[in-house]
Design an enzyme around this catalytic site. Structure first.
Site, PDB file in Angstrom:
ATOM      1  N   GLU A  70      26.022  -3.572  -0.537  1.00  0.00           N
ATOM      2  CA  GLU A  70      25.613  -3.120   0.790  1.00  0.00           C
ATOM      3  C   GLU A  70      26.258  -1.786   1.193  1.00  0.00           C
ATOM      4  O   GLU A  70      27.037  -1.689   2.140  1.00  0.00           O
ATOM      5  CB  GLU A  70      25.894  -4.192   1.844  1.00  0.00           C
ATOM      6  N   GLU A  83      21.503 -11.787  -1.895  1.00  0.00           N
ATOM      7  CA  GLU A  83      21.938 -12.526  -0.708  1.00  0.00           C
ATOM      8  C   GLU A  83      20.731 -12.889   0.124  1.00  0.00           C
ATOM      9  O   GLU A  83      19.885 -12.041   0.408  1.00  0.00           O
ATOM     10  CB  GLU A  83      22.879 -11.714   0.189  1.00  0.00           C
TER      11      GLU A  83
END
Length: 450
Positions: free
Chosen positions: A168, A354
């Site tokens: 991320e 995720e």
């Protein structure tokens, strides 16, 4: 879409994800150095309730128990992160052998359990000593990261073949350098732009190191991507959404895979780009890691660093039955469309690294933890993923966030995302109903019946 989509492809990877600072604990044990998140936790207002990752889930000592839980679920892969300050307490220089030894034990136990290790080199825990030298705003950070990646590749590359450089990118750069919701909590346009570019350089250097040092390596990077929608349809909100879309969704995968920055950012970042940089960034990878939860609703906030902020979901969506069950507005159609968009734009196999939802799960009087909202969410999003696959998205794997309830960054311990409940006082693990649902899904998918 069809009520009976085709079976999952042969070799589809089912897994769970965690990160080092969120679960390991042992923050000052066996030579680990402080990270920027240790500092953030000790900064007034940095984390809800003053929570810290000092103990977290104590995975450092209880990893064998956690691997047994994974094995019981039937997962085939475990995505975890290596802690840079545990391995290199000052980020460079002297190596901490006890830190290296911990990941040896973890990796070996995973392999013994028949679970493939997927290692992520960076999940937000920059050594504080490197931040003190300028952190990601310093161009030197790309070299620091390359040296750290080389150390990890040499140590673990004989057993770990699945590698991610970063988790991320957009979150830790935007919230660390422009909107102060995460470590290191800086609000500065120039430092944000420098951090974007230097992290991209570090990614490219990391890919090259892994490719050179790990035979048969499968290398990717993990991007958070969510469609950005204006909170209300005004010119100001549309412009805010367009810029946030670049900073959130495009400034990392576009240069890494397509070789250029998106238009709004390209002009702003140009002063920080040196000759040859784009070639250093755009290194070939094998898969695209996607972290996805739901859309972002943007609005103009002139007082913010870039003039945009987070808005609210439409009331109708927020108040739907499914959204009320989860506790936030859910948009499975946006997940399906994101998978299709990534397939068309980047033409890489996708691994959903995720996906999951939070809650306030607690044991009942009998000690069981029932979480029907999470089961409903995972069912809905898996159905959307299957629809995307039927329409041509090349999805190769799916990892639930998260194995364990854990330290959720600025929210501390107030949100529980785990398939396994953790009592943060006793550290007792209790598999939730969702863990049994996930085990059933995996078993059915492998049998061709899901």
């Amino acid at each position: 879409m069809s009520a009976t989509p085709p079976p999952y492809p042969q070799g589809f990877v089912w897994g769970v994800s965690t990160s080092a600072y969120q679960i390991e604990g042992a923050a000052a044990e066996d030579g680990r150095g402080p990270s920027i998140w240790d500092t953030r936790c000790r900064t007034a207002g940095g984390v809800v309730n003053g929570d810290t990752g000092d103990v977290a889930c104590d995975h450092y000592h209880r990893y064998a128990e956690d691997i047994a839980l994974m094995k019981g679920m039937g997962v085939g892969a475990y995505r975890f992160s290596l802690s840079w300050p545990r391995i290199l307490p000052r980020g460079r220089g002297a190596v901490n052998d006890k830190g290296l030894d911990f990941y040896d034990r973890l990796i070996d136990r995973l392999l013994e359990a028949g679970i493939e290790p997927w290692a992520c080199l960076y999940h937000w825990d920059l050594p504080q000593a490197l931040h003190d030298l300028g952190g990601w705003a310093s161009r030197d950070s790309a070299g620091w990261f390359a040296d750290y990646a080389a150390l990890c590749a040499r140590r673990y590359g004989d057993r770990v073949k699945r590698w991610a450089t970063f988790n991320e990118f957009s979150v830790f750069t935007l919230f660390g350098y422009a909107i102060p919701w995460a470590a290191p909590g800086i609000t500065d346009r120039v430092q944000h732009l420098r951090a974007i570019h230097h992290v991209n350089l570090a990614h490219g250097a990391g890919v090259d190191v892994l490719r050179a040092l790990v035979p048969q390596a499968s290398i990717g990077a993990i991007h958070n991507r969510q469609v950005v929608v204006p909170e209300t349809d005004t010119p100001e909100n549309r412009e805010a959404a367009a810029l946030l879309d670049e900073h959130w969704n495009l400034v990392f995968p576009d240069p890494q895979i397509r070789g250029h920055y998106p238009p709004r950012t390209a002009e702003a970042i140009e002063p920080h780009v040196q000759p040859g940089d784009m070639a250093r960034i755009a290194r070939p990878v094998d898969w695209f890691g996607l972290n996805h939860y739901g859309p972002i609703f943007a609005k103009t906030e002139p007082e913010r660093t870039w003039g945009y902020g987070w808005g609210n979901a439409p009331a109708a969506a927020a108040n739907s039955e499914a959204s009320r069950a989860v506790g936030w507005a859910i948009f499975p159609d946006a997940f399906r469309e994101e998978l299709l968009t990534i397939s068309r734009r980047y033409r890489l196999p996708i691994v959903v690294t995720e996906n999951g939802c939070g809650g306030s799960d607690a044991p009942d009087a009998g000690g069981a933890v029932d979480d029907p909202h999470r089961i409903a969410y995972l069912k809905t999003y898996n159905a959307a993923m299957r629809d995307a696959m039927a329409l041509g998205a090349d999805v190769r794997g799916y990892f639930v966030w998260s194995l364990l309830d854990n330290f959720e960054w600025g929210n501390g311990y107030g949100q529980r995302f785990g398939l396994v409940h953790v009592d943060f006082k006793t550290l007792k693990r209790t598999p939730k109903a969702s863990s049994r649902w996930y085990a059933d899904l995996i078993r059915q998918a492998r049998a061709g019946g899901a």
